[in-house]
Enzyme design. Structure first.
Site, PDB file in Angstrom:
ATOM      1  N   ASP A  51       0.821  -1.229   0.000  1.00 40.13           N
ATOM      2  CA  ASP A  51       0.000   0.000   0.000  1.00 40.13           C
ATOM      3  C   ASP A  51       0.847   1.268   0.000  1.00 40.13           C
ATOM      4  O   ASP A  51       0.515   2.244  -0.685  1.00 40.13           O
ATOM      5  CB  ASP A  51      -0.933  -0.013   1.224  1.00 40.13           C
ATOM      6  CG  ASP A  51      -1.989  -1.101   1.094  1.00 40.13           C
ATOM      7  OD1 ASP A  51      -2.702  -1.120   0.075  1.00 40.13           O
ATOM      8  OD2 ASP A  51      -2.085  -1.946   2.004  1.00 40.13           O
ATOM      9  N   HIS A 105      -7.235  -3.409  -2.334  1.00 40.39           N
ATOM     10  CA  HIS A 105      -7.567  -2.818  -1.028  1.00 40.39           C
ATOM     11  C   HIS A 105      -7.697  -1.321  -1.281  1.00 40.39           C
ATOM     12  O   HIS A 105      -6.964  -0.763  -2.109  1.00 40.39           O
ATOM     13  CB  HIS A 105      -6.448  -3.133  -0.042  1.00 40.39           C
ATOM     14  CG  HIS A 105      -6.554  -2.474   1.315  1.00 40.39           C
ATOM     15  ND1 HIS A 105      -7.718  -2.471   2.064  1.00 40.39           N
ATOM     16  CD2 HIS A 105      -5.623  -1.837   2.071  1.00 40.39           C
ATOM     17  CE1 HIS A 105      -7.492  -1.847   3.208  1.00 40.39           C
ATOM     18  NE2 HIS A 105      -6.229  -1.445   3.236  1.00 40.39           N
ATOM     19  N   SER A 142     -16.496 -29.544  25.027  1.00 43.17           N
ATOM     20  CA  SER A 142     -17.166 -30.109  26.212  1.00 43.17           C
ATOM     21  C   SER A 142     -18.050 -29.046  26.863  1.00 43.17           C
ATOM     22  O   SER A 142     -17.844 -27.835  26.655  1.00 43.17           O
ATOM     23  CB  SER A 142     -16.112 -30.568  27.209  1.00 43.17           C
ATOM     24  OG  SER A 142     -15.351 -29.451  27.655  1.00 43.17           O
TER      25      SER A 142
HETATM   26  N1  LIG Z   1      -1.507  -9.879   1.703  1.00 46.09           N
HETATM   27  C1  LIG Z   1      -2.800 -10.162   1.513  1.00 46.09           C
HETATM   28  O1  LIG Z   1      -3.214 -11.312   1.576  1.00 46.09           O
HETATM   29  C2  LIG Z   1      -3.794  -9.095   1.187  1.00 46.09           C
HETATM   30  C3  LIG Z   1      -3.387  -7.898   0.622  1.00 46.09           C
HETATM   31  N2  LIG Z   1      -4.322  -7.048   0.141  1.00 46.09           N
HETATM   32  C4  LIG Z   1      -3.885  -5.838  -0.543  1.00 46.09           C
HETATM   33  O2  LIG Z   1      -3.203  -6.228  -1.730  1.00 46.09           O
HETATM   34  C5  LIG Z   1      -2.150  -5.309  -2.025  1.00 46.09           C
HETATM   35  C6  LIG Z   1      -0.841  -6.052  -2.105  1.00 46.09           C
HETATM   36  O3  LIG Z   1      -0.547  -6.559  -0.826  1.00 46.09           O
HETATM   37  P1  LIG Z   1       0.429  -7.829  -0.657  1.00 46.09           P
HETATM   38  O4  LIG Z   1       0.074  -8.870  -1.652  1.00 46.09           O
HETATM   39  O5  LIG Z   1       0.440  -8.146   0.794  1.00 46.09           O
HETATM   40  O6  LIG Z   1       1.800  -7.184  -1.070  1.00 46.09           O
HETATM   41  P2  LIG Z   1       3.241  -7.816  -0.919  1.00 46.09           P
HETATM   42  O7  LIG Z   1       3.989  -7.111   0.156  1.00 46.09           O
HETATM   43  O8  LIG Z   1       3.190  -9.308  -0.849  1.00 46.09           O
HETATM   44  O9  LIG Z   1       3.814  -7.340  -2.326  1.00 46.09           O
HETATM   45  C7  LIG Z   1       5.102  -7.532  -2.628  1.00 46.09           C
HETATM   46  C8  LIG Z   1       5.234  -7.458  -4.136  1.00 46.09           C
HETATM   47  O10 LIG Z   1       5.179  -6.103  -4.555  1.00 46.09           O
HETATM   48  C9  LIG Z   1       6.354  -5.854  -5.263  1.00 46.09           C
HETATM   49  N3  LIG Z   1       6.757  -4.480  -5.164  1.00 46.09           N
HETATM   50  C10 LIG Z   1       7.246  -3.806  -4.106  1.00 46.09           C
HETATM   51  N4  LIG Z   1       7.521  -2.552  -4.456  1.00 46.09           N
HETATM   52  C11 LIG Z   1       7.213  -2.462  -5.772  1.00 46.09           C
HETATM   53  C12 LIG Z   1       7.314  -1.435  -6.731  1.00 46.09           C
HETATM   54  N5  LIG Z   1       7.774  -0.238  -6.394  1.00 46.09           N
HETATM   55  N6  LIG Z   1       6.913  -1.714  -8.006  1.00 46.09           N
HETATM   56  C13 LIG Z   1       6.400  -2.907  -8.351  1.00 46.09           C
HETATM   57  N7  LIG Z   1       6.314  -3.927  -7.474  1.00 46.09           N
HETATM   58  C14 LIG Z   1       6.718  -3.683  -6.227  1.00 46.09           C
HETATM   59  C15 LIG Z   1       7.380  -6.795  -4.680  1.00 46.09           C
HETATM   60  O11 LIG Z   1       8.434  -6.981  -5.597  1.00 46.09           O
HETATM   61  P3  LIG Z   1       9.967  -7.009  -5.181  1.00 46.09           P
HETATM   62  O12 LIG Z   1      10.390  -8.424  -5.407  1.00 46.09           O
HETATM   63  O13 LIG Z   1      10.577  -6.056  -6.152  1.00 46.09           O
HETATM   64  O14 LIG Z   1      10.091  -6.556  -3.761  1.00 46.09           O
HETATM   65  C16 LIG Z   1       6.541  -8.039  -4.542  1.00 46.09           C
HETATM   66  O15 LIG Z   1       6.411  -8.687  -5.787  1.00 46.09           O
HETATM   67  C17 LIG Z   1      -2.219  -4.262  -0.918  1.00 46.09           C
HETATM   68  O16 LIG Z   1      -3.063  -3.249  -1.356  1.00 46.09           O
HETATM   69  C18 LIG Z   1      -2.872  -5.007   0.235  1.00 46.09           C
HETATM   70  O17 LIG Z   1      -3.511  -4.192   1.181  1.00 46.09           O
HETATM   71  C19 LIG Z   1      -5.663  -7.291   0.182  1.00 46.09           C
HETATM   72  C20 LIG Z   1      -6.125  -8.457   0.738  1.00 46.09           C
HETATM   73  C21 LIG Z   1      -5.219  -9.384   1.396  1.00 46.09           C
HETATM   74 MG   LIG Z   2      -5.746  -5.725   4.822  1.00 44.66          MG
END
Ligand SMILES: NC(=O)C1=CN([C@@H]2O[C@H](COP(=O)(O)OP(=O)(O)OC[C@H]3O[C@@H](n4cnc5c(N)ncnc54)[C@H](OP(=O)(O)O)[C@@H]3O)[C@@H](O)[C@H]2O)C=CC1
Ligand SMILES: [Mg+2]
Ligand SMILES: CC[C@](O)(C(C)=O)C(=O)O
Ligand SMILES: [Mg+2]
Length: 337
Positions: free
Chosen positions: A84, A109, A253
């Site tokens: 985010d 999100h 229980s």
């Molecule tokens: N985690 C979850 O289960 C949930 C998340 N969400 C929402 O989904 C979204 C993603 O969350 P989440 O999946 O946890 O994220 P993550 O922290 O898992 O995302 C990491 C990914 O984003 C990449 N990344 C980081 N910085 C950049 C950038 N500047 N440009 C492109 N890619 C980048 C990383 O690549 P690199 O290898 O380069 O670091 C990696 O591939 C958020 O909005 C979150 O609130 C919603 C529901 C549940």
């Molecule tokens: Mg969340």
């Protein structure tokens, strides 16, 4: 207030199959969306930053990896699934300059839209498909033929078809198998932050650690305390997931149920509920969002310190040992991310 819930028959997969989707980020949600979109016959590419560690994982799956800007330029549906706090920078640098008439900007999100960190131009759809579960389980359930419920919301409907597009996307990642609720960016953001802080993550972690500490400080074996306060929690919550609190109470229980009914309210006291209300207030008035954005801008010092303290809690050490003896428990959360 009644809500609208959509299932598979309410969504037309061909709508998303007719679009070019860019998934920006290949982490927890990113890998789940990208792989399930691909498996649903959708044309998908991944956007990542220069030197990204995630690129190899996506390429191993046969996905095409581009820079954020290239992916945004090529696609007409851009789903931002980077952290985010990174999204506003990615949007400003790589996405905004590549937006075209009729594109759709998607979120998992609502944080950046709800708190005004991203403002999209009026010629694009702005919508959300937010699974109500961790990305690795979103993917696992999809592969198993099941699905994780999701919320959809439309902030801006430039095309007049944004809701149908969001529903089609939700179907492609398994959401409509379980049920998709239509909401707003405001409601999703505020309830999601509240849920993760007060109940699902913050509340549950603190409850488990406190229970473990009380037992071990009183001289009970850490292994016994671990099984009691952490391992068995999953089995109890499984029953709640299947049949609500009522089914869990049916299975335990009567001694446990009497203890639940009389002692539970002594743990979650009116003061605890009052603190939950304060936490909700900080979400609603933007205090939490400002604090988190500032913490990220300042290099995440406090976040990293707290993370380290959590990792060093004695429950982690005993848990690692016990899970190592249960081969079916400590499995990789996913093959791909
Ligand atoms: N985690 C979850 O289960 C949930 C998340 N969400 C929402 O989904 C979204 C993603 O969350 P989440 O999946 O946890 O994220 P993550 O922290 O898992 O995302 C990491 C990914 O984003 C990449 N990344 C980081 N910085 C950049 C950038 N500047 N440009 C492109 N890619 C980048 C990383 O690549 P690199 O290898 O380069 O670091 C990696 O591939 C958020 O909005 C979150 O609130 C919603 C529901 C549940
Ligand atoms: Mg969340
Ligand atoms: C509960 C945490 C969550 O909201 C989620 C998995 O749904 C998140 O932001 O990761
Ligand atoms: Mg959530």
């Amino acid at each position: 207030m009644s809500v609208e819930i959509f299932y598979d028959d309410d969504a037309d997969l061909s709508i998303i199959q007719g679009r070019k989707v860019a998934v920006i980020g290949y982490g927890s949600q990113g890998h789940a969306h990208a792989l399930s979109l691909r498996d649903s016959g959708v044309d998908v590419r991944i956007g990542l930053r220069e030197g990204s560690k995630s690129a190899a994982k996506a390429e191993e799956e046969g996905l095409r990896v581009l820079s954020n800007a290239e992916a945004a330029a090529e696609a007409d549906v851009i789903m931002i699934l980077a952290p985010d706090t990174a999204q506003r920078h990615i949007y400003a640098q790589d996405i905004a300059p590549n937006l075209k008439d009729g594109d759709a900007l998607f979120f998992g999100h609502g944080f950046n839209i709800r708190y005004g960190l991203i403002e999209a131009p009026s010629n694009v759809d702005v919508a959300m498909v937010a699974p109500k579960g961790p990305g690795h389980l979103v993917r696992r359930q999809f592969v198993d033929g099941k699905g994780v419920p999701a919320l959809i919301a439309v902030e801006q409907d430039a095309s007049g078809n944004a809701q149908a597009l969001a529903l089609a996307y939700a179907k492609a990642i398994g959401g409509t198998r379980a049920g998709v609720i239509k909401t707003t960016f405001k409601e999703e953001t505020e309830t999601d932050l509240f849920g993760e802080q007060a109940v699902l993550c913050g509340g549950a972690s603190a409850l488990v650690q406190a229970g473990f500490e009380v037992l071990t400080e009183a001289g009970y074996a850490p292994e016994v305390a671990y099984f009691e306060c952490l391992h068995e929690l999953k089995l109890i919550v499984d029953l709640m997931y299947e049949g609500g609190i009522a089914r869990m109470r049916y299975s335990i229980s009567d001694t446990a149920e009497y203890g639940d009914l009389t002692r539970g309210p002594r743990v979650i006291t009116p003061a605890v509920k009052e603190e939950m209300r304060k936490i909700l207030g900080e979400i609603q008035d933007g205090t939490f969002a400002t604090e988190w954005v500032n913490e990220d801008d300042a290099g995440r010092g406090n976040y990293k310190k707290l993370q380290q303290e959590g990792e060093q809690h004695p429950i982690e050490e005993v848990g690692k040992k016990l899970r190592g003896l249960m081969s079916w428990v400590d499995r990789p959360i996913t093959e791909t991310a």
